[in-house]
Design an enzyme around this catalytic site. Structure first.
Site, PDB file in Angstrom:
ATOM      1  N   GLU A 217      36.467 -18.357   8.046  1.00 56.44           N
ATOM      2  CA  GLU A 217      37.220 -19.812   7.736  1.00 56.44           C
ATOM      3  C   GLU A 217      37.488 -20.485   8.923  1.00 56.44           C
ATOM      4  OE1 GLU A 217      40.239 -19.033   4.881  1.00 56.44           O
ATOM      5  OE2 GLU A 217      40.740 -21.276   4.497  1.00 56.44           O
TER       6      GLU A 217
ATOM      7  N   ASN B  92      37.182 -23.182  -4.198  1.00 62.45           N
ATOM      8  CA  ASN B  92      37.932 -21.917  -3.914  1.00 62.45           C
ATOM      9  C   ASN B  92      39.087 -21.997  -4.475  1.00 62.45           C
ATOM     10  OD1 ASN B  92      38.319 -19.349  -2.083  1.00 62.45           O
ATOM     11  ND2 ASN B  92      40.081 -21.012  -1.582  1.00 62.45           N
ATOM     12  N   GLU B  93      39.526 -20.589  -5.015  1.00 69.04           N
ATOM     13  CA  GLU B  93      41.003 -20.733  -5.637  1.00 69.04           C
ATOM     14  C   GLU B  93      41.313 -21.872  -6.232  1.00 69.04           C
ATOM     15  OE1 GLU B  93      43.502 -18.340  -2.767  1.00 69.04           O
ATOM     16  OE2 GLU B  93      42.312 -16.634  -2.711  1.00 69.04           O
TER      17      GLU B  93
ATOM     18  N   TYR C 228      43.361  -8.919  -2.357  1.00 70.40           N
ATOM     19  CA  TYR C 228      43.642  -8.441  -0.926  1.00 70.40           C
ATOM     20  C   TYR C 228      44.528  -7.163  -1.389  1.00 70.40           C
ATOM     21  CZ  TYR C 228      42.200 -12.623   1.357  1.00 70.40           C
ATOM     22  OH  TYR C 228      41.273 -13.646   1.872  1.00 70.40           O
TER      23      TYR C 228
ATOM     24  N   GLU D 143      36.605 -12.274  -1.154  1.00 76.34           N
ATOM     25  CA  GLU D 143      37.791 -12.152  -0.345  1.00 76.34           C
ATOM     26  C   GLU D 143      38.327 -10.995  -0.572  1.00 76.34           C
ATOM     27  OE1 GLU D 143      40.413 -15.414   0.647  1.00 76.34           O
ATOM     28  OE2 GLU D 143      38.911 -17.020   0.206  1.00 76.34           O
TER      29      GLU D 143
ATOM     30  N   GLN E 213      38.701 -11.458   7.304  1.00 79.48           N
ATOM     31  CA  GLN E 213      37.580 -12.250   7.704  1.00 79.48           C
ATOM     32  C   GLN E 213      37.020 -11.812   9.043  1.00 79.48           C
ATOM     33  OE1 GLN E 213      38.832 -16.435   8.057  1.00 79.48           O
ATOM     34  NE2 GLN E 213      39.874 -16.189   6.086  1.00 79.48           N
TER      35      GLN E 213
HETATM   36  O1  AHR Z   1      41.455 -15.478   3.592  1.00 79.03           O
HETATM   37  C1  AHR Z   1      42.771 -16.231   3.919  1.00 79.03           C
HETATM   38  C2  AHR Z   1      43.304 -16.922   2.625  1.00 79.03           C
HETATM   39  O2  AHR Z   1      43.269 -16.334   1.587  1.00 79.03           O
HETATM   40  C3  AHR Z   1      41.904 -18.035   2.164  1.00 79.03           C
HETATM   41  O3  AHR Z   1      42.026 -19.214   2.591  1.00 79.03           O
HETATM   42  C4  AHR Z   1      42.256 -18.210   0.427  1.00 79.03           C
HETATM   43  O4  AHR Z   1      41.053 -18.378  -0.139  1.00 79.03           O
HETATM   44  C5  AHR Z   1      43.061 -16.895   0.325  1.00 79.03           C
HETATM   45  O5  AHR Z   1      44.205 -17.133  -0.280  1.00 79.03           O
END
Ligand code: AHR
Length: 488
Positions: free
Chosen positions: A26, A173-174, A240, A297, A346
């Site tokens: 990103e 995205n999101e 995450y 992600e 990332q």
């Molecule tokens: O990876 C960092 C952020 O986490 C991304 O931009 C977003 O999609 C997520 O909330």
């Protein structure tokens, strides 16, 4: 207690898509600028602006697919700002990430050049949150059309005659959060509208990816599948690992105790549940399993390294992260029938990065080495692995997955115990172990590579195993990941 892993050559699963080993880059912190791209004028060795050391390292782990330009950044990104002469490209403030100036010197052409150098497929995530249908439609046209249109002529004028034929296409995205704070009904309708005008050009058929839930937000999944399930090829899931589960105090990447180590791994195992719950909902609307799941992600998210820009999400990476990677990748493999892609967040200098850079220096993180140990799984056939082992702080102590390709079986396994080795027996039904070799990554849970000590954690040959009547008996050190290669 010792552990047992059982596989049966007669019981073969789906092909593990190599795209499960994908990455995400990103416009965030030093992922693109300084990490992947330094510009042609840089003193850091580069080819057309792409860092040679980083590109070579990514080639070595055979990165199959790279997602770009975000993330949250994607829904504020206007692709036309990033084409044409660099001096006239629009400057913007990256309001999502650190409030720094984004000069758009890395844009569409540069991203596709990067993918070509790495040898991976591009996955472009387009803007729904603050973009327009026309803007998205014209981006697809610019990338993929060979027609004699004004949009295509602009591409020619910018030095690219042939269309790139980009296939993986993310529509937002999101969108439940930074991508517009939409309700699922609204996004699902928007997906249908935007998607209608993203055309297939020539022989290139877009693989259409809809924004799925965060974690197990099953209402989002259900509504999306109901309204837009017939219009997409895959939906995304983001999950995450936060050591504490608390966004305001996530914890340090390097200063942690045993309790935090185990809590981080316990929270990582939740990925299995997140995938299972979402798949159950998807199955209701897609019993034929036509729609894939993309975990685009995933990874650890800690407090940033002290003294760094909080908006840059720069964190160190230890053997704890290697364990997180091993658990997640084994889970993805085990769902190879439905998980068609995954993208670590990332690639460089951000979150659970495989590479960290400092000026002209580059180090490979423990997570990088796990991707190296797992690369034989790319496009191999899953051999479902049955694992019998002790419970450790609410999760299984051993994680494993296996695959077979051209008569070679690969087992990847990790002993998640922080301090104790574990005896593991691998039983292979329906095949003989004629030649066995193995590689290992191991170290104390805090072990990491730094710019001062760049090779503290590295892959080594592993020989602490014996091929017996019962199978392959291994002695896995504490906090270790192994790759065992068996010529059947
Ligand atoms: O990876 C960092 C952020 O986490 C991304 O931009 C977003 O999609 C997520 O909330």
């Amino acid at each position: 207690m010792s552990a047992k892993i059982k596989v049966n050559l007669a019981n073969q699963g789906a092909v593990i898509s190599k795209n499960i080993y994908g990455h995400f880059s990103e416009h965030l912190g030093r992922c693109i600028y300084g990490g992947l791209f330094v510009g042609e004028e840089s003193a850091i060795p580069n080819v057309n602006g792409m860092r040679t050391d980083v590109v070579e390292a990514l080639k070595n782990i055979r990165v199959p697919v790279l997602r770009w330009p975000g993330g949250c950044f994607a829904d504020e990104y206007h692709w036309e700002d990033g084409i044409g002469p660099k001096e006239t490209r629009k400057r913007m403030v990256n309001t999502n990430w650190g409030g720094v100036v984004e000069d758009n010197s890395f844009g569409t052409h540069e991203f596709l050049e990067l993918c070509q150098q790495i040898g991976c497929e591009p996955y472009i995530n387009a803007n729904v949150g603050s973009g327009t249908v026309r803007e998205m439609a014209e981006w697809v046209e610019y990338l993929n059309s060979a027609g004699d249109s004004t949009v295509v002529k602009k591409r020619w004028a910018n030095g690219r005659k042939d269309p790139w034929g980009v296939k993986f296409w993310g529509v937002g995205n999101e969108n439940w959060g930074c991508g517009g704070n939409m309700r699922p009904e609204y996004y699902a309708d928007e997906f249908r509208r935007y998607n209608t005008y993203c055309r297939n050009y020539g022989g290139n058929k877009l693989y259409r990816i809809a924004c799925g839930p965060g974690e197990a937000d099953l209402n989002w999944t259900e509504t999306l599948m109901k309204i837009a399930g017939n219009h997409c090829d895959a939906i995304t899931v983001h999950y995450y690992t936060l050591p504490t589960g608390d966004w305001s105090a996530k914890g340090s990447a390097t200063e942690f105790d045993r309790e935090s180590y185990y809590e981080t791994l316990r929270r990582t195992w939740r990925m299995e549940e997140v995938i299972r719950l979402n798949l159950e909902v998807m199955d209701k609307y897609d019993p034929q399993h036509r729609v894939g799941m993309i975990v685009d992600e995933w990874g650890t998210w800690y407090d940033v390294e002290p003294g760094t820009n909080p908006g840059f999400l720069y964190q160190q990476n230890t053997m704890r992260d290697a364990m997180v990677a091993a658990i997640n990748l084994n889970i993805f493999n085990s769902h190879a029938d439905r998980v068609v892609m995954a993208n670590l967040a990332q690639t460089v200098n951000v979150l659970q990065a495989v590479i960290l850079t400092d000026g002209d220096q580059m180090i490979k993180t423990p997570t990088y080495h796990v991707f190296d140990l797992y690369k034989a799984h790319h496009d191999a056939t899953l051999l479902p692995a049955e694992v019998e082992c002790a419970e450790l702080n609410g999760f299984r102590q051993v994680t494993a997955s296996a695959s077979v390709k051209e008569n070679v079986i690969t087992l990847t396994a990790a002993n998640l115990h922080a301090d104790q080795p574990e005896k593991v027996l691998l039983e292979i039904a329906g095949g003989e172990a004629n030649k066995v070799t193995a590689r290992i990554l191991t170290g104390y849970m805090h072990a990491r590579n730094t710019f001062e000590d760049q090779h503290a954690v590295e892959i080594a040959a592993f020989t602490d195993f014996a091929v017996t009547e019962a199978g392959i008996e291994m002695n896995l050190p504490a906090c270790s990941v192994v790759e065992v290669t068996i010529h059947a």
